[in-house]
Design an enzyme around this catalytic site. Structure first.
Site, PDB file in Angstrom:
ATOM      1  N   GLU A 137       1.511  -0.672  -5.157  1.00  0.00           N
ATOM      2  CA  GLU A 137       0.483   0.334  -5.433  1.00  0.00           C
ATOM      3  C   GLU A 137       1.232   1.659  -5.482  1.00  0.00           C
ATOM      4  O   GLU A 137       1.501   2.282  -4.463  1.00  0.00           O
ATOM      5  CB  GLU A 137      -0.583   0.377  -4.338  1.00  0.00           C
ATOM      6  CG  GLU A 137      -1.709   1.354  -4.687  1.00  0.00           C
ATOM      7  CD  GLU A 137      -2.203   2.202  -3.520  1.00  0.00           C
ATOM      8  OE1 GLU A 137      -3.264   2.832  -3.669  1.00  0.00           O
ATOM      9  OE2 GLU A 137      -1.514   2.269  -2.486  1.00  0.00           O
ATOM     10  N   ASP A 139       0.838  -1.193   0.000  1.00  0.00           N
ATOM     11  CA  ASP A 139       0.000   0.000   0.000  1.00  0.00           C
ATOM     12  C   ASP A 139       0.880   1.253   0.000  1.00  0.00           C
ATOM     13  O   ASP A 139       1.871   1.340   0.733  1.00  0.00           O
ATOM     14  CB  ASP A 139      -0.889  -0.008   1.255  1.00  0.00           C
ATOM     15  CG  ASP A 139      -1.868   1.143   1.286  1.00  0.00           C
ATOM     16  OD1 ASP A 139      -2.692   1.241   0.361  1.00  0.00           O
ATOM     17  OD2 ASP A 139      -1.805   1.946   2.244  1.00  0.00           O
TER      18      ASP A 139
END
Length: 540
Positions: free
Chosen positions: A277, A218
């Site tokens: 990401e 993330d």
């Protein structure tokens, strides 16, 4: 002559965890938003046992792996992306035994399991941040605490804005400020502190030892900030992400972290992977995350954000393939996820949006590299745009502009079967209300219907394994052929793909034998009529 869905026999599966090296290079990976996938205990929230019980759906769909969104101990200020304990399962989702059972059950079905790791920030309730607020010696050095500006320090240290809207700084009672690029409940870590790197290496080992096959990282672009934390000098900063350089994202220092993680992943057997990401202003900057000594994949958000425009699609495809090829990697395609409006709705909604979404899915799955499928897109689910304000959970909704608070609409729990909500999502209700007209979109309702979006995805994934020119980055180059305005036509060895974005149908010379189309095509063997907003696969 009209051609409906046609599937060829399965080739050997690449989903076996013992398959040949580089399984991720052309893998199709299914994103499970855990709280909205399946509920096993009736509390209205999806959980790990629910995921395990529904794994046969993913095996039948034909994906190679699943990615689980965070299920760690969390106050849930941002759907679990505010982690208080990285080594424990939140009771909302089960316990550590459930996680272990899920990984084992997935492997038995030939499915790999990727889990989220959230290294840019912790929860405000993480023990480290509790110590920081208590001003324990050395505790604040793990985070980005700074003095304020102005005579009495009443102004934030700089002009950075939260991705969710509002300032990216919050002041604590003693006058200091801490950075949070997301919600105030998500304080950013300082990755220059050696304890931070050591802690996350330990966290990765914990889950690798449990058997997971990799991590979706993330905010992989955010852990390092520009020296001195300089002002940006303008507002609406969330709109600049992925388009312009920013001092808090995509700094060169993040690559040192990812190289260390790659060495850790490579120290384990079974080809464990890291997925970034990462938002970067150019395809070339994004490709840096997948150099040979860094992570294995990076989401291609330029493709996701591309409008229904064939020329722009072609440019994004070409630039993406060229950028990843320059570092010896493959491209990772994606159309939707838990942070963006579902592409059925982005492409116009209704019948037109669904037709375009089906066509875009076939286009994506025909491109060389890996692809991600967000739960529910195989059902053709639209964005739910009429949620009452009082049921919304997205922190962006409650913090001014940010991401406009639209993320709840793509996180509605899945419909599995039945005539009314909760559509067998679980024994009770669902944490976000499901539309009353979703019965026909359920897994059960679409199964066996050759015209359904679910059966289209199943056929496409079966063909992707059978035809060597589909997906595999090693099968040969993608070659664009001349085509009428509004139409894309490319070939790969033994295979062709056409995309018609024009307002009406169009007759062209037949590229080959049609094997799958998002809408029925008419052909006499010499010419073919391509329906509007359709994509067709051809065997050559």
């Amino acid at each position: 002559m009209t051609h409906e869905l046609t599937a060829l026999p399965l080739a050997s599966s690449s989903s076996n965890p013992t398959a040949s090296r580089g399984w991720w290079r052309d893998a199709v990976i299914y994103q499970v938003y855990v709280r909205s996938f399946a509920d096993s205990d009736g509390d209205g929230v999806g959980d790990l046992r629910g995921v395990r019980e529904r794994l046969p759906h993913l095996a039948r769909l034909g994906v190679d792996a699943l990615w689980l969104t965070p299920f760690y101990v969390s106050p849930q200020a941002d759907g679990g992306y505010d982690v208080a304990d990285y080594r424990a399962v939140d009771p909302l989702f089960g316990d550590l035994a459930d996680a272990d059972d899920l990984v084992r059950a997935a492997h038995e079905l030939g499915l790999r399991v990727i889990v989220d790791v959230v290294p840019n920030h912790t929860s405000e309730r993480h023990p480290w941040f509790r110590d920081a607020l208590a001003d324990e010696p050395g505790a604040r050095a793990r985070y980005l605490f700074r003095p304020g500006r102005g005579a009495d320090g009443a102004l934030p240290p700089n002009d950075w804005e939260s991705v969710f809207g509002g300032p990216a700084w919050t002041r604590v009672p003693d006058g200091s400020w801490y950075l949070h690029l997301f919600a105030p409940q998500q304080p950013d870590l300082d990755w220059e502190h050696p304890e931070v790197a050591a802690e996350f290496a330990s966290v990765l080992r914990f889950w690798l030892d449990l058997g997971v096959d990799g991590f979706r990282v993330d905010v992989a672009h955010g852990m390092v900030k520009a020296p001195g934390l300089p002002d940006i000098g303008r507002g609406a900063q969330a709109t600049l992400i992925g388009t312009e350089p920013l001092p808090f994202f995509d700094q060169d220092g993040v690559h040192t972290i990812h190289r260390s993680w790659r060495r850790l992943l490579d120290s384990y057997g079974g080809e464990r992977i890291g997925v970034a990401e990462a938002w970067a202003p150019t395809s070339e900057r994004l490709a840096l995350y997948v150099r040979p000594d860094e992570l294995h994949q990076a989401f291609n958000f330029r493709f996701l954000n591309c409008p229904w425009d064939p020329e722009r699609m072609r440019v994004v495809i070409d630039e993406s393939l060229a950028a990843t090829a320059s570092v010896g990697a493959t491209t990772t395609w994606v159309l939707s996820n838990h942070d963006v409006v579902r592409h059925v709705t982005r492409y116009g909604g209704g019948a037109r949006g669904l037709a375009r979404a089906r066509a875009a899915a076939l286009l994506m799955l025909a491109l060389p590299g890996s692809a991600y499928v967000y739960q529910g897109e195989e059902l053709g689910l639209p964005e739910v745009t009429d949620l009452p304000d009082e049921v919304r959970r997205d922190p962006a909704f409650h913090r001014s502009a940010g991401q406009e608070g639209l993320r709840d609409g793509c996180r509605i729990p899945l419909p599995w079967s039945g005539p009314q909500p909760p559509y067998d999502f679980g024994p009770g209700g669902s944490w976000l209300p499901q539309p009353a007209d979703w019965a026909e979109l359920s897994v059960a309702a679409q199964t066996g219907d050759p015209h359904s979006t679910l059966e289209l995805y199943r056929a496409a994934l079966e063909l992707r394994r059978a035809l060597p020119g589909l997906g595999s980055p090693d099968a040969g180059p993608l070659t664009w052929l001349p085509s009428p305005e509004g139409v894309l036509l490319f070939t790969r060895p033994g295979f062709a793909c056409t995309l018609n974005t024009r307002a009406g149908s169009l007759e062209i010379p037949s590229p080959g034998r049609p094997v799958l189309s998002s809408s029925p095509v008419e052909t006499d063997g010499r010419t073919v009529v391509l329906p509007t907003d359709s994509c067709t696969w051809w065997a050559l």
